[in-house]
Design an enzyme around this catalytic site. Structure first.
Site, mmCIF file in Angstrom:
data_model
loop_
_atom_site.group_PDB
_atom_site.id
_atom_site.type_symbol
_atom_site.label_atom_id
_atom_site.label_comp_id
_atom_site.label_asym_id
_atom_site.label_seq_id
_atom_site.Cartn_x
_atom_site.Cartn_y
_atom_site.Cartn_z
ATOM 1 N N SER A 59 0.844 -1.184 0.000
ATOM 2 C CA SER A 59 0.000 0.000 0.000
ATOM 3 C C SER A 59 0.895 1.256 0.000
ATOM 4 O O SER A 59 1.707 1.426 -0.895
ATOM 5 C CB SER A 59 -0.956 -0.057 1.191
ATOM 6 O OG SER A 59 -1.988 0.871 1.054
ATOM 7 N N ASP A 105 -8.902 -4.709 -5.740
ATOM 8 C CA ASP A 105 -8.365 -3.965 -4.600
ATOM 9 C C ASP A 105 -9.117 -2.648 -4.463
ATOM 10 O O ASP A 105 -9.103 -1.819 -5.377
ATOM 11 C CB ASP A 105 -6.869 -3.705 -4.820
ATOM 12 C CG ASP A 105 -6.171 -3.132 -3.599
ATOM 13 O OD1 ASP A 105 -6.794 -2.340 -2.865
ATOM 14 O OD2 ASP A 105 -4.995 -3.473 -3.383
ATOM 15 N N HIS A 132 -7.321 -6.029 -0.487
ATOM 16 C CA HIS A 132 -6.251 -5.033 -0.577
ATOM 17 C C HIS A 132 -4.912 -5.728 -0.353
ATOM 18 O O HIS A 132 -4.610 -6.131 0.768
ATOM 19 C CB HIS A 132 -6.491 -3.942 0.458
ATOM 20 C CG HIS A 132 -5.428 -2.880 0.500
ATOM 21 N ND1 HIS A 132 -4.918 -2.306 -0.630
ATOM 22 C CD2 HIS A 132 -4.788 -2.295 1.554
ATOM 23 C CE1 HIS A 132 -4.008 -1.403 -0.279
ATOM 24 N NE2 HIS A 132 -3.903 -1.386 1.033
#
Length: 529
Positions: free
Chosen positions: A240, A467, A494
């Protein structure tokens, strides 16, 4: 004051704990290159005191970022230290320093070097992340070949000084506020709250610290950490927002990279408005996928028609704006907390049963499940204590992105975000209020740009088709920008690598250990939850 839509933390293992808690409520091989020989390049002489420092490793008991981490950190398999770095790299000799917390689990076999890891955020604790992933990574081969090292980026977790903006009581109060009035008076009230947050951060943290907590500075810290542990080259796994750190490191120190695994990509070319709108669209896609599943089940609170699910959801949630529901501990579930809890559950399809239960509760005048999910997102423990993750997220974001200071831009963002994610809509029109970054005491240190990475060795980007937080196309674009390989993962969550999926994990581990790139067109499919 709510932070702008987060670049969220990795759902596993962070969400593994969330999933377990919420679901209770609902029923390597040849050496692939030395990491410990002489330095890959001459270290900057003005930073010699930092690059050449000798680390003193010891027990981790005093490093736990939260009370929930204390038992894990007491495990003797981990040791911890802090690395000294300059507060301001433009003035490394002014005597002002920061201390970056590191947690390590030593390699158990033929060591290649260190594997540094960051779970994202910005604001999430890397020491906590690695402490919880160490057991899994021991079984997939990473713990055998690498010292596993998690770090808390400057201002976060157990690093010093910490970003501090709100007390626990102020955090609780902040979460009850809902700014849904698009009138000039409503916008003024929302902006006053944002201004107050910025003032509190400045008073309690210091403008000099806030000016130097961005990605630009963390990337430089990472190179100091690499040298301090004795590695010639950097091996790194970023998830991320951690992909943004990895990209910045690749730009600043391409010659020092051994391997970068970047999962859940942030596209560095996107503007503040575009990145936020695309993330909202990603969450709407995740909601739509959840709704298709829910409406095929008996007693789904959204009905039986997935085409009408958003409207049904709005009908359940929007009354919370004026009438929050009790959760049984003296608090009430606000509209904002309900939306936070829903978004938290959309990170991984494993949480869809909890989400269905949470929506059903709100429809019947209760809010326990969604409040639990919101508390876990905010890292609030059962004693009402908060980590500094959300405060750090906001503070770091404000120096990582250009602020929207023009009211017209703020209205554009609110309007486009509403259109991209109607399930989040208040139903009262977009509120074009500027967020705290418009009132921040220091300018951003990063601007949208195409990364320049001449000399960068091959990197690997992982991107999941469903995602919600870091949409798939951003991974495709980042792989192209870095000249890297892409692993496409079909699924609804995710990030995906090093989390137990055999296909994705094999490709990731082969790359990190042996520097074997995935085949062109590599594709994996996650098992349904």
């Amino acid at each position: 004051m709510l932070p702008r839509l987060s670049r969220p933390r990795v759902p596993r293992p962070a969400l593994a704990a969330i999933g377990a808690a919420a679901l209770v409520l609902v029923g390597a091989c040849a050496d692939a290159g030395s990491g410990t020989s002489a330095q890959a390049m001459q270290n900057p002489p003005e930073l010699a005191q930092f690059y050449d420092q000798q680390l003193q490793w010891g027990p981790c008991n005093d490093y736990a970022p939260t009370a929930d981490d204390q038992q894990t950190f007491a495990d003797a398999q981990f040791d911890c230290t802090r690395v000294n770095v300059p507060q301001d790299y433009a003035q490394p000799g002014d005597g002002k320093t920061m201390q970056i917390a590191l947690l390590r689990k030593k390699a158990t076999g033929q060591k290649i070097g260190s594997l540094f890891a960051d779970p994202g955020g910005p604001g999430a604790s890397g020491t906590s992340f690695v402490s919880r992933k160490a057991a899994d990574w021991a079984t997939n081969g990473l713990g055998d070949r690498f010292d596993l090292i998690g770090f808390d980026p400057r201002g976060t977790g157990a690093s010093r000084p910490r970003i501090s903006c709100l007390t626990d009581a102020e955090n609780d109060e902040e979460r009850t506020k809902v700014f849904a009035d698009p009138s000039p008076a409503g916008i003024a009230a929302a902006e006053a709250d944002s201004r107050l947050f910025a003032e509190r951060c400045t008073q309690r943290t210091g403008a000099d610290v806030l000016a130097n907590v961005g990605t630009r500075d963390v990337a430089k810290d990472m190179d100091v950490m690499r040298a301090a542990v004795g590695d010639e080259k950097m091996t790194y796994a970023g998830f991320s927002y951690g992909t943004e750190l990895g990209t910045a490191y690749a730009e600043a120190f391409p010659q020092n990279v051994r391997a970068l695994l970047l999962d859940g990509a942030i596209d560095p070319t996107q503007s503040t408005i575009d990145s936020t709108v695309k993330q909202n669209a990603g969450f709407q896609l995740a909601f739509d996928n959840f709704a298709k599943d829910c409406t095929n089940r008996p007693n789904c609170p959204l009905g039986t028609d997935p085409q009408q699910a958003t409207a049904a959801f709005q009908k359940i949630m929007q009354p919370l704006i004026d009438k929050p529901v009790p959760v049984g501990d003296g608090r009430v579930l606000s509209f904002n907390d309900a939306q936070t809890g829903v978004s938290q559950a959309l990170y991984v399809s494993q949480l869809w049963p909890a989400l269905e239960r949470g929506i059903s509760e709100v429809a019947s005048g209760q809010g326990r499940v969604l409040m639990l999910l919101a508390d876990l997102y905010h890292e609030r423990d059962q004693q009402g204590r908060y980590s500094n993750m959300i405060q750090a997220f906001q503070s770091i974001s404000c120096v990582n992105q250009p602020a929207l200071k023009d009211p017209a831009e703020a209205l554009e963002l609110a309007t486009r975000a509403d259109e991209a994610a109607p399930f989040r809509s208040t139903g009262r029109g977009p509120v074009g209020a500027r967020d705290a970054c418009a009132f921040w005491p220091v300018p951003p240190t990063t601007e949208p740009h195409t990364p320049e990475v001449d000399g960068l060795p091959p990197v690997v980007v992982v991107s999941v088709t469903g995602d919600p937080a870091t949409p798939y196309q951003a991974g495709v674009d980042l792989a192209s920008q870095l000249g890297g390989s892409l692993i496409k993962v079909n699924g609804n969550q995710h990030t995906a690598s090093l989390q137990g999926d055999p296909c994705t994990d094999k490709l990731a581990v082969d790359y990190l250990v042996n520097l074997t790139l995935p085949p062109q067109g590599a594709e994996c499919t996650l098992s349904p939850s």
